[in-house]
Design a protein around this motif. Structure first.
Motif, PDB file in Angstrom:
ATOM      1  N   ASN A 126      -6.009  -5.245  15.360  1.00 33.23           N
ATOM      2  CA  ASN A 126      -5.703  -3.806  15.405  1.00 33.23           C
ATOM      3  C   ASN A 126      -7.210  -3.154  15.670  1.00 33.23           C
ATOM      4  OD1 ASN A 126      -3.059  -2.825  14.581  1.00 33.23           O
ATOM      5  ND2 ASN A 126      -3.304  -4.367  13.114  1.00 33.23           N
ATOM      6  N   ARG A 130      -6.579  -0.886  18.698  1.00 32.64           N
ATOM      7  CA  ARG A 130      -6.428   0.507  18.172  1.00 32.64           C
ATOM      8  C   ARG A 130      -7.773   1.350  18.224  1.00 32.64           C
ATOM      9  NH1 ARG A 130      -1.567   0.411  13.706  1.00 32.64           N
ATOM     10  NH2 ARG A 130       0.201  -0.679  15.057  1.00 32.64           N
ATOM     11  N   LYS A 208      -7.243   1.934   6.540  1.00 29.68           N
ATOM     12  CA  LYS A 208      -6.459   3.137   6.802  1.00 29.68           C
ATOM     13  C   LYS A 208      -6.620   3.566   8.184  1.00 29.68           C
ATOM     14  CE  LYS A 208      -6.119   7.772   4.937  1.00 29.68           C
ATOM     15  NZ  LYS A 208      -6.782   8.600   4.123  1.00 29.68           N
ATOM     16  N   GLY A 211      -3.900   2.621  11.226  1.00 31.81           N
ATOM     17  CA  GLY A 211      -2.686   3.301  11.432  1.00 31.81           C
ATOM     18  C   GLY A 211      -2.019   3.268  10.398  1.00 31.81           C
ATOM     19  N   GLU A 212      -0.960   4.084  10.319  1.00 27.67           N
ATOM     20  CA  GLU A 212       0.012   4.321   9.088  1.00 27.67           C
ATOM     21  C   GLU A 212       0.603   3.159   8.531  1.00 27.67           C
ATOM     22  OE1 GLU A 212       0.418   6.599   6.408  1.00 27.67           O
ATOM     23  OE2 GLU A 212      -1.440   7.466   7.348  1.00 27.67           O
ATOM     24  N   ASP A 213       1.096   2.416   9.728  1.00 26.70           N
ATOM     25  CA  ASP A 213       1.879   1.070   9.631  1.00 26.70           C
ATOM     26  C   ASP A 213       1.131  -0.148   8.674  1.00 26.70           C
ATOM     27  OD1 ASP A 213       0.402   0.792  11.911  1.00 26.70           O
ATOM     28  OD2 ASP A 213       2.016  -0.599  12.586  1.00 26.70           O
ATOM     29  N   TRP A 215      -1.788   0.742   7.097  1.00 25.33           N
ATOM     30  CA  TRP A 215      -2.249   1.303   5.574  1.00 25.33           C
ATOM     31  C   TRP A 215      -1.248   1.113   4.623  1.00 25.33           C
ATOM     32  CZ3 TRP A 215      -5.915   2.042   2.828  1.00 25.33           C
ATOM     33  CH2 TRP A 215      -5.879   3.064   1.838  1.00 25.33           C
ATOM     34  N   GLU A 216       0.200   1.549   4.887  1.00 26.79           N
ATOM     35  CA  GLU A 216       1.147   1.525   3.798  1.00 26.79           C
ATOM     36  C   GLU A 216       1.397  -0.121   3.532  1.00 26.79           C
ATOM     37  OE1 GLU A 216       4.677   3.313   5.786  1.00 26.79           O
ATOM     38  OE2 GLU A 216       3.776   5.457   5.696  1.00 26.79           O
ATOM     39  N   ARG A 217       1.508  -0.862   4.609  1.00 27.63           N
ATOM     40  CA  ARG A 217       1.663  -2.323   4.245  1.00 27.63           C
ATOM     41  C   ARG A 217       0.530  -2.806   3.359  1.00 27.63           C
ATOM     42  NH1 ARG A 217       2.428  -5.918   2.010  1.00 27.63           N
ATOM     43  NH2 ARG A 217       3.658  -8.062   2.461  1.00 27.63           N
ATOM     44  N   LYS A 220       0.897  -1.501  -0.180  1.00 26.88           N
ATOM     45  CA  LYS A 220       2.066  -2.120  -0.934  1.00 26.88           C
ATOM     46  C   LYS A 220       1.547  -3.587  -1.228  1.00 26.88           C
ATOM     47  CE  LYS A 220       6.585  -4.572   0.285  1.00 26.88           C
ATOM     48  NZ  LYS A 220       7.644  -4.896   1.159  1.00 26.88           N
ATOM     49  N   LEU A 229      -4.964   5.072  -4.029  1.00 28.16           N
ATOM     50  CA  LEU A 229      -5.219   6.365  -3.555  1.00 28.16           C
ATOM     51  C   LEU A 229      -5.796   7.231  -4.499  1.00 28.16           C
ATOM     52  CD1 LEU A 229      -1.279   6.737  -2.187  1.00 28.16           C
ATOM     53  CD2 LEU A 229      -3.348   6.574  -0.885  1.00 28.16           C
TER      54      LEU A 229
END
Length: 243
Positions: A126, A130, A208, A211-213, A215-217, A220, A229
């Motif tokens: 990434n 990215r 972070k 990308g959001e994908d 970051w969310e994983r 989790k 957070l």
């Protein structure tokens, strides 16, 4: 000639903003101590020629002989490596203390090293796809291919992202437990900040930015997203200044 400011050498993202976890550690520390500094952005292939005249190389165990973060103090002295920088800044600018010698540093580092060893499929791919600008991408691809022992694309095919997160999950949950250990929170020492907080802050900001994908994983995998957070929110006074 020195400008009187500290100079922080950092690698730009394609947007020209901070992204890398190790420079973030130093940037957070500089902001916390309220020190006057400016950023000199250095693309990957320019790091060695920029730093080589001023500082001895890293040891053979390092991925590269010259690395970022590096700082130049107002005296003209260059210091390389985030922990060495932290020790020097704590000595030269002792107030407010960042408690660089807190035992949380070693305890946290054990978990972050293990997590990073499990996650190259996530961060190497990434960062390349990215985050980095065109000037740094060829160098990054070449050096990380050597580090991984195969091209980045081949590594990703052999080490799926989901499997990598599963391998890292226990270490990330161990960090969650460390943050919960002191019930006063939100920092590792409770309400008082220590350098280890900036280490974890850099880690979070690094994932972070991918990308959001991602970051969310990542959140989790920690087992309790709110803890991290809330931790990042508490760090906001020192994350906003990026130059």
């Amino acid at each position: 000639m020195s400008s009187g400011q500290i100079v922080l050498f950092d690698i730009p993202s394609k947007t020209g903003k901070p992204w890398s976890l190790n420079p973030w550690k130093t940037r957070l520390l500089l902001n916390y101590k309220g020190l006057d500094y400016k950023t000199e952005w250095v693309e990957y292939p320019n790091i060695k020629p920029r730093l080589e005249p001023h500082v001895p190389p890293n040891g053979p165990q390092s991925m590269a002989p010259y690395t970022i973060p590096t700082i130049m103090l107002p005296s003209g002295q260059y210091v390389m490596d985030s922990l060495e920088i932290a020790k020097v800044l704590e000595k030269e600018y002792p107030s407010p203390s960042a408690h660089v010698d807190s035992p949380y540093y070693d305890r946290l580092l054990e978990q972050t090293k293990a997590a990073m060893a499990a996650l190259p499929s996530v961060y190497v791919t990434n960062v390349y796809d990215r985050v980095l600008g065109e000037a740094s991408r060829p160098y990054f691809h070449e050096t990380r291919t050597k580090y991984l022992g195969m091209p980045i694309e081949e590594y990703l095919a052999k080490h799926p992202v989901e499997e990598s997160f599963q391998a890292a999950e226990q270490y990330l949950r161990n960090v969650t437990a460390l943050l919960k250990e002191n019930g006063q929170g939100p920092f590792l020492m409770g309400r008082e900040v220590c350098y280890a907080d900036f280490v974890w802050g850099g880690f979070l900001l690094f994932f972070k930015v991918m990308g959001e994908d991602v970051w969310e994983r990542f959140l989790k995998a920690t087992g309790d997203a709110k803890v991290h957070l809330d931790f990042l929110e508490a760090l906001e006074p020192w994350t906003k200044k990026v130059d």
